[in-house]
Design a protein around this motif. Structure first.
Motif, PDB file in Angstrom:
ATOM      1  N   ARG A 107       0.867  -0.698   0.019  1.00 16.48           N
ATOM      2  CA  ARG A 107      -0.515  -0.028  -0.324  1.00 16.48           C
ATOM      3  C   ARG A 107       0.498   0.684  -0.310  1.00 16.48           C
ATOM      4  N   THR A 108       2.362   0.808   0.854  1.00 16.23           N
ATOM      5  CA  THR A 108       3.319   2.065   0.491  1.00 16.23           C
ATOM      6  C   THR A 108       4.405   2.436  -0.225  1.00 16.23           C
ATOM      7  N   HIS A 109       4.348   0.632  -0.628  1.00 14.61           N
ATOM      8  CA  HIS A 109       5.793   0.458  -1.275  1.00 14.61           C
ATOM      9  C   HIS A 109       5.376  -0.169  -2.727  1.00 14.61           C
ATOM     10  N   VAL A 110       7.071  -0.121  -2.631  1.00 14.28           N
ATOM     11  CA  VAL A 110       6.847  -1.433  -4.502  1.00 14.28           C
ATOM     12  C   VAL A 110       7.902  -1.995  -4.522  1.00 14.28           C
ATOM     13  N   GLU A 111       7.927  -2.802  -4.640  1.00 13.85           N
ATOM     14  CA  GLU A 111       8.583  -4.289  -5.050  1.00 13.85           C
ATOM     15  C   GLU A 111       9.090  -5.244  -5.935  1.00 13.85           C
ATOM     16  N   ALA A 112       8.535  -4.427  -6.872  1.00 12.95           N
ATOM     17  CA  ALA A 112       8.755  -4.491  -8.753  1.00 12.95           C
ATOM     18  C   ALA A 112       7.931  -3.551  -9.193  1.00 12.95           C
ATOM     19  N   LEU A 113       8.531  -3.461 -10.242  1.00  6.85           N
ATOM     20  CA  LEU A 113       7.597  -3.410 -11.981  1.00  6.85           C
ATOM     21  C   LEU A 113       7.448  -4.478 -12.344  1.00  6.85           C
ATOM     22  N   THR A 114       6.143  -5.417 -12.767  1.00  4.58           N
ATOM     23  CA  THR A 114       6.003  -6.433 -13.081  1.00  4.58           C
ATOM     24  C   THR A 114       5.954  -6.075 -15.215  1.00  4.58           C
ATOM     25  N   ALA A 115       7.232  -6.009 -15.987  1.00  9.02           N
ATOM     26  CA  ALA A 115       6.171  -5.939 -17.204  1.00  9.02           C
ATOM     27  C   ALA A 115       6.353  -6.781 -17.970  1.00  9.02           C
ATOM     28  N   LEU A 116       5.119  -7.010 -18.791  1.00  7.20           N
ATOM     29  CA  LEU A 116       4.338  -7.763 -19.993  1.00  7.20           C
ATOM     30  C   LEU A 116       3.942  -7.242 -21.292  1.00  7.20           C
ATOM     31  N   ILE A 146       2.080  -4.770  -9.330  1.00  8.08           N
ATOM     32  CA  ILE A 146       2.094  -3.479 -10.215  1.00  8.08           C
ATOM     33  C   ILE A 146       2.770  -4.437 -11.820  1.00  8.08           C
ATOM     34  N   TRP A 147       1.353  -4.694 -12.340  1.00 11.13           N
ATOM     35  CA  TRP A 147       1.335  -5.482 -13.480  1.00 11.13           C
ATOM     36  C   TRP A 147       1.630  -4.071 -14.246  1.00 11.13           C
ATOM     37  N   GLU A 148       2.743  -3.560 -15.743  1.00 14.48           N
ATOM     38  CA  GLU A 148       3.333  -2.897 -16.672  1.00 14.48           C
ATOM     39  C   GLU A 148       2.596  -3.739 -18.142  1.00 14.48           C
ATOM     40  N   LEU A 149       1.963  -3.796 -18.683  1.00 12.65           N
ATOM     41  CA  LEU A 149       1.745  -4.275 -19.383  1.00 12.65           C
ATOM     42  C   LEU A 149       2.308  -3.224 -21.317  1.00 12.65           C
ATOM     43  N   LEU A 150       2.649  -3.836 -21.960  1.00 11.75           N
ATOM     44  CA  LEU A 150       3.397  -2.641 -22.718  1.00 11.75           C
ATOM     45  C   LEU A 150       2.838  -2.968 -24.328  1.00 11.75           C
ATOM     46  N   HIS A 151       3.118  -2.864 -25.971  1.00 12.83           N
ATOM     47  CA  HIS A 151       3.128  -2.972 -27.052  1.00 12.83           C
ATOM     48  C   HIS A 151       4.230  -2.137 -27.441  1.00 12.83           C
ATOM     49  N   MET A 152       4.863  -2.966 -27.520  1.00 14.67           N
ATOM     50  CA  MET A 152       6.250  -2.333 -28.575  1.00 14.67           C
ATOM     51  C   MET A 152       5.932  -2.390 -29.885  1.00 14.67           C
TER      52      MET A 152
END
Length: 133
Positions: A68-77, A121-127
């Motif tokens: 709720r207050t910290h980020v452990e990682a940003l997982t990007a797919l 947190i899950w980051e989704l991206l299209h390159m």
């Protein structure tokens, strides 16, 4: 043997987390799933181990962070298209997750993020290689 990636995430309620990710279209490997954890198949060599918090703690002496207050990682797919990014974020929201901000268009890359039920947190991206040039 080719390399495999196993991302281990602590979850509060394993069944709810599994239901959430099933709603996003992921399947689970029953051979590596039990009451302590579940093996979510992302691709043939990429897996996410959803581990009950108390079981997760048996693998480390460190405390899991408060998401709720910290980020452990940003997982990007990556996704196959901009539309697929938007669809997956919409599925996450419909399943109880939360969209983070607005989609971002960098020309060569389109992205949008969501937070799952536990705050990961899950980051989704299209390159697009053509636009990158």
């Amino acid at each position: 043997m080719s390399k495999q990636i196993y991302l281990n995430l602590a979850v509060k309620d394993l069944k709810k987390s599994m239901d959430f990710f099933k709603a996003l279209g992921y399947r689970f490997n029953a051979e590596y799933t039990n009451d302590d954890g579940a093996c979510m198949v992302v691709e043939s060599n990429i897996y996410v181990m959803l581990l009950r918090e108390d079981f997760f703690r048996t693998f480390t002496d460190r405390q899991p962070c408060d998401l709720r207050t910290h980020v452990e990682a940003l997982t990007a797919l990556t996704e196959d298209s901009r539309e697929a990014v938007d669809r997956q974020v919409a599925r996450a929201v419909a399943a109880g997750g939360r969209a983070l901000g607005e989609p971002k268009d960098y020309g060569f890359m389109y992205s949008h993020s969501f937070e799952d039920l536990d705050g990961h947190i899950w980051e989704l991206l299209h390159m697009s290689a053509a636009q990158a040039e």
